[in-house]
Design an enzyme around this catalytic site. Structure first.
Site, PDB file in Angstrom:
ATOM      1  N   GLU A 202       0.954  -1.274   0.065  1.00 17.01           N
ATOM      2  CA  GLU A 202      -0.071   0.209   0.161  1.00 17.01           C
ATOM      3  C   GLU A 202       0.912   1.367   0.157  1.00 17.01           C
ATOM      4  OE1 GLU A 202      -3.197  -0.314   3.025  1.00 17.01           O
ATOM      5  OE2 GLU A 202      -4.455  -1.523   1.559  1.00 17.01           O
ATOM      6  N   GLU A 383      -5.407  -8.512  -1.009  1.00 17.87           N
ATOM      7  CA  GLU A 383      -6.099  -8.203   0.429  1.00 17.87           C
ATOM      8  C   GLU A 383      -7.715  -7.917  -0.203  1.00 17.87           C
ATOM      9  OE1 GLU A 383      -4.882  -5.469   3.192  1.00 17.87           O
ATOM     10  OE2 GLU A 383      -2.602  -5.962   2.941  1.00 17.87           O
TER      11      GLU A 383
END
Ligand code: BGP
Length: 492
Positions: A202, A383
């Site tokens: 991220e 995810e």
């Protein structure tokens, strides 16, 4: 009815500081997340990076981090405060049991992050910590035993605390050298056993001390730190390709979807600008060059990028092989919205999770198409999942039908993107296959797992693992593979 190929990778994903615990075991050094006592996002009891005088530096979110940390000196932690990441769910001692349970569900891939400070406790040692390497070697042994493919995250929002305190983390090019030494060690030691690697987690959504090791989190600091991370990623990709022929590299972006709040042209234009807040990161890393709009994006923020001759060539030579992302929710924006990359305004058409995250399966299909259209490289959903409160029934079962609903709807959307829209997707690793500590809130009660872990927000519990109803449901999905998600009346 629709089904996926046998090669499709089904699995789960964890981050070391949310799962492992054992923060002082096996010669591990302190990591930046060890300073967080209760999660990283704005909340009265959250986001507490402790100062030497006992006060807590609070900030709006982990995207903005603490303004200051002790100058020099040794990393410290306060013994009388509860730090969820110190014990987490003790994967450090439960990995055999956890991997056996995941294998029992039919997983053929497991995404986990390596704790950098287990391998290089301060980031600067001349030789790695053998006990740290040994721990991950044992994890790989277990995965091999069950024929599960590892997917390793090299940097999941953390770094050795010493690099943060001495060099201001990713503000310094010295951290790039330390990261590459760490990568070389991982590739040497695990290269023959691991094909898929993620250089950063991220990277579009992280700022400040815990994730980037920087004292400040302002734009000037943040975009320069990101530039150093881009250089580190590109060099890691090149090194990995040289040392491990056939290896494949991705990086991971928080790409929850964004919609314009209306069809008003200013709202639609604003949506494009907001999406570019994330594309900026993926464009540099997946295409190997800064996009044209980068100049405007940086100018609007008053950022001067500190580049050096040769940087462009490094970025170009180290473009990613695949693009991966997390997808949890979507949001809307209008021309005046305040926006950070994971959250905008609510959407009146969508229900939300107990933590207020809008639930939008179609957004996943949209996002997969968007990413593939843009980069034309395989994608990997690394995810996705539902954070919810589970109730243990008197007979010990957990009837988590809400989680089954969430996963079913998102997996169907994924299959439609793959089989109808033609998006090449390597696999799907749901977040937190066994319950673990929440990144944003530090809570245990925000549970993602299909495997329950007996542990509460204060760190009390036996740590025993129990499959939930969703575990058995997921096992059928994987065995089919994917076909059990559909019924005759779905039409495909
Ligand atoms: C992503 C992070 C993960 C994970 C997940 C869920 O942003 O990569 O580390 O925690 O979000 O978020 P949370 O734990 O805050 O519910």
């Amino acid at each position: 009815m629709m089904k996926l190929s046998k090669e499709f990778l089904w699995g789960g994903a964890i981050a070391d500081f949310q799962a492992e615990g054992g923060y002082q075991e096996g010669g591990r050094g302190l990591s930046t997340h060890d300073f967080e006592s209760a999660g990283s996002v704005d909340h009265p009891r959250c986001n507490t990076v402790l100062m030497p005088d006992g006060s807590c530096a609070t900030a709006k979110s982990h995207f903005f981090g603490p303004d200051s940390l002790p100058e020099g000196g040794q990393p410290f932690v306060f013994p009388d405060r509860y730090y969820p990441s110190h014990k987490a769910v003790d994967f450090y001692h439960h990995y055999k049991e956890d991997i056996a349970l995941m294998a029992g569900m039919g997983y053929n891939v497991f995404r986990f992050s390596i704790c950098w400070s287990r391998i290089y406790p301060t980031g600067e040692e001349a030789t790695p910590n053998e006990a740290g390497l040994r721990f991950y070697e044992q994890v790989l042994d277990e995965l091999e035993k069950y024929g599960m493919e590892p997917l390793i995250t090299i940097h999941h929002d953390e770094l050795p605390a010493a690099l943060a305190l001495r060099y201001d983390g990713w503000s310094s090019r010295h951290t790039i050298d330390c990261y590459l030494r760490y990568c070389r060690t991982l590739f040497e030691r695990f290269g023959k056993r691991c094909r898929y690697w993620l250089t950063f987690n991220e990277i579009n959504a992280v700022r400040g001390f815990a994730a980037c090791g920087t004292r400040k989190a302002d734009d000037q600091t943040h975009y320069n730190a990101a530039h150093n991370m881009f250089l580190a990623s590109a060099q890691a990709v090149q090194l990995g390709h040289e040392m491990m022929p056939g290896s494949q590299f991705g990086a991971m972006y928080a790409l929850s979807e964004i919609y314009p709040a209306t069809c008003k042209q200013e709202d639609v234009f604003r949506r494009m600008q907001c999406r570019r807040e994330s594309w900026y990161f993926a464009d540099v890393m997946a295409r190997g060059a800064y996009p044209a709009y980068a100049a405007d994006l940086l100018r609007r923020r008053g950022v001067t990028l500190h580049t050096e001759p040769g940087d462009d060539a490094i970025l170009k030579a180290g473009a990613l092989d695949f693009v991966s992302f997390s997808y949890y929710r979507s949001c809307t924006v209008n021309a005046h919205s305040k926006f950070n990359v994971v959250g905008g305004d609510a959407n009146p058409y969508l229900p939300s999770t107990p933590w207020g995250w809008p639930i939008d399966p179609l957004g996943l299909r949209y996002c997969m198409n968007e990413v593939y259209d843009r980069y034309q490289k395989p994608i990997f959903i690394v995810e996705n999942g539902l954070g919810a409160i589970d109730k243990v029934e008197a007979d010990g079962t957990i009837q988590d039908d809400y989680r089954i609903d969430y996963l079913r709807d998102h997996l169907r959307a994924m299959m439609e993107a793959i089989l109808i829209d033609g998006v090449p997707c390597l696999g799907y690793t749901m977040w937190g296959p066994f319950d673990l500590v929440s990144l944003s809130t530090g809570e245990m009660k925000k549970r993602y797992g299909v495997i329950y872990v007996d542990m509460d927000d204060a760190g009390n519990g036996t740590l025993a693992r129990h499959p939930k109803k969703s575990y058995y449901w997921m096992k059928e999905v994987i065995a089919s593979p994917g076909e059990s998600l559909w019924t005759e009346k779905d039409g495909h």
